[in-house]
Enzyme design. Structure first.
Site, PDB file in Angstrom:
ATOM      1  N   LYS A 265      -8.452  31.908  18.427  1.00  0.00           N
ATOM      2  CA  LYS A 265      -9.673  31.540  19.146  1.00  0.00           C
ATOM      3  C   LYS A 265      -9.734  30.009  19.346  1.00  0.00           C
ATOM      4  O   LYS A 265      -8.828  29.289  18.928  1.00  0.00           O
ATOM      5  CB  LYS A 265     -10.899  32.082  18.403  1.00  0.00           C
ATOM      6  CG  LYS A 265     -10.934  33.632  18.331  1.00  0.00           C
ATOM      7  CD  LYS A 265     -10.971  34.260  19.696  1.00  0.00           C
ATOM      8  CE  LYS A 265     -11.271  35.733  19.852  1.00  0.00           C
ATOM      9  NZ  LYS A 265     -10.943  36.739  18.904  1.00  0.00           N
TER      10      LYS A 265
HETATM   11  C1  LIG Z   1     -11.519  38.215  18.611  1.00  0.00           C
HETATM   12  C2  LIG Z   1     -12.617  39.075  19.139  1.00  0.00           C
HETATM   13  C3  LIG Z   1     -13.510  39.758  18.307  1.00  0.00           C
HETATM   14  C4  LIG Z   1     -13.327  39.872  16.838  1.00  0.00           C
HETATM   15  O1  LIG Z   1     -13.235  38.678  16.179  1.00  0.00           O
HETATM   16  P1  LIG Z   1     -12.792  38.679  14.642  1.00  0.00           P
HETATM   17  O2  LIG Z   1     -13.229  37.335  14.162  1.00  0.00           O
HETATM   18  O3  LIG Z   1     -11.299  38.846  14.621  1.00  0.00           O
HETATM   19  O4  LIG Z   1     -13.488  39.804  13.971  1.00  0.00           O
HETATM   20  C5  LIG Z   1     -14.581  40.412  18.873  1.00  0.00           C
HETATM   21  N1  LIG Z   1     -14.752  40.443  20.202  1.00  0.00           N
HETATM   22  C6  LIG Z   1     -13.908  39.837  21.042  1.00  0.00           C
HETATM   23  C7  LIG Z   1     -14.172  39.890  22.505  1.00  0.00           C
HETATM   24  C8  LIG Z   1     -12.802  39.148  20.536  1.00  0.00           C
HETATM   25  O5  LIG Z   1     -11.937  38.564  21.385  1.00  0.00           O
END
Ligand SMILES: *Cc1c(COP(=O)(O)O)cnc(C)c1O
Length: 389
Positions: free
Chosen positions: A191
């Site tokens: 992210k």
């Molecule tokens: C990465 C992601 C999540 C989940 O995030 P985590 O921190 O890995 O639980 C949820 N929704 C979207 C759209 C994502 O890209």
């Protein structure tokens, strides 16, 4: 081509971890306090400062999935309820609804933005609908002004999946400050900033925040505890609900403190790479991703190309060519309606989601991250050109 393939493989995504993050993690390890403690608290405060809104409660959790689960639990989603979200997302957005025994109503996307189609949202509202989960796809804001208006008119709650949207603005206001019930950010490894694993639940609602804090750590009621700290021995606590184990460690928060400081520079770098892609790929048979409105910020978590119908190769062949040229690519997403679990539970077919299906068949996400050099960016552009020739 031989000179291209002689270069090391360029992965689809990589985090950028600096010496300050490493030193802070080492400091945490040496401090003797490795789980949730002073750094997690500082990280929450720093996050609230970043959002610049003193009315917000920021609750650090060990993933965005955990944050979404806590937010829906705190607003009382349960069996018999229905929650509307987009089919064009990661399964985490929807699975949390099922954790609570409620049902998911998937809707199609707007083909221009790949964000949830708000006409479809309105059409999907029924007697069981309790909430909407918009996803700011790739880091481009959903039209939250219209979505919040729909929610208000129908008495629905709104929890934003902002896993892609840090920092993203709508009409110059940061996502997280817009007035939904809760917004959840992700600090997963790929992210826009990372704590390895982690997330932040943000809300203006003090009651929701209190419930999420209790449920984040086993249902331990800290408020009852704090009220009696003067008299109550330090070993005493009360369990008020069967809570979860969703707290963020200080090791992770140590990373987060420094990643957050670098976020404006990270965003500027992502913006620069995105603008270069937009300029240098515009003559190709591609649909390039939409930009934010003038004056607004796109986080550019993802750079999602769509191959036009007149492109000389299929999407799958394009990705194979890119890999052969040493460039990692990905697809965001295999839509939920196509996965066996969601398809079978709700009898879904691609024909019910024509825009998501068409986008899925044409999309490819190319590398866009701060650790890329200008030479890496040039290499990706050259590989895209060659793969389309
Ligand atoms: C990465 C992601 C999540 C989940 O995030 P985590 O921190 O890995 O639980 C949820 N929704 C979207 C759209 C994502 O890209």
């Amino acid at each position: 081509m031989s000179s291209e393939s002689a270069l090391p493989f360029l992965p689809f995504a990589l985090p950028e971890i600096g010496e300050e993050e490493i030193a802070e993690v080492v400091d945490t390890l040496r401090s003797g306090w490795v789980t949730t403690g002073p750094k997690a608290k500082r990280f929450e405060q720093a996050f609230a400062d970043f959002l610049g809104d003193s009315g917000l409660h920021c609750i650090a959790v060990n993933s965005a999935t955990a944050g979404l689960h806590l937010a829906l639990e705190a607003i009382g989603i349960g069996p018999g309820d229905e929650v509307i979200t987009t089919t064009h997302t990661f399964t985490a957005t929807a699975e949390v609804v099922r954790y609570l025994g409620a049902d998911v109503k998937l809707v199609d996307i707007d083909p221009a933005t790949l964000n949830i189609d708000l006409d479809q949202v309105e059409a999907a509202i029924g007697p069981k609908t309790r909430a909407i989960i918009p996803v700011h796809y790739a880091g481009l804001a959903v039209d939250m002004i219209r979505l919040l208006d729909i929610a208000r008119r129908h008495g629905l709650r709104v929890v934003e999946d902002a896993a892609h949207a840090l920092p993203t603005t709508l009409e110059r206001e940061l996502i997280g400050t817009l007035g939904s019930d809760a917004t959840v950010f992700s600090f997963y490894a790929n992210k826009t900033m990372t704590t390895g694993e982690g997330g932040m639940l943000v809300t203006r609602n003090a009651e929701l925040a209190a419930r999420a804090k209790v449920m984040r750590l086993h249902g331990i009621n800290r408020d009852a505890f704090d009220r009696f700290t003067a008299k109550t021995p330090s070993w005493y606590y009360e369990i008020v609900a069967p809570g979860f184990k969703y707290n963020l460690t200080d090791i992770a928060a140590a990373l987060g403190l420094h990643q957050l400081k670098r976020l404006p520079a990270f965003q500027a770098r992502r913006e620069a790479i995105a603008q270069r892609y937009l300029a240098e790929l515009k003559d190709l048979p591609l649909i390039l991703p939409p930009q934010a409105q003038a004056g607004d910020t796109h986080s550019w978590h993802l750079f999602v190309l769509r191959l036009r119908d007149d492109a000389p190769v299929s999407r799958d062949a394009f990705i194979e060519r890119m890999f052969a040229l040493g460039i990692g690519c990905s697809v965001h997403y295999v839509p939920l309606h196509q996965h066996p679990y969601w398809r079978e539970r709700y009898d879904l077919t691609p024909a019910m989601f024509p825009h998501s299906q068409k986008a899925y068949e044409a999309t490819v996400s190319i590398p866009l991250y701060t650790a890329m050099t200008d030479a890496d960016v040039a290499r990706v552009i050259a590989a895209v050109r060659q793969s389309l020739s």
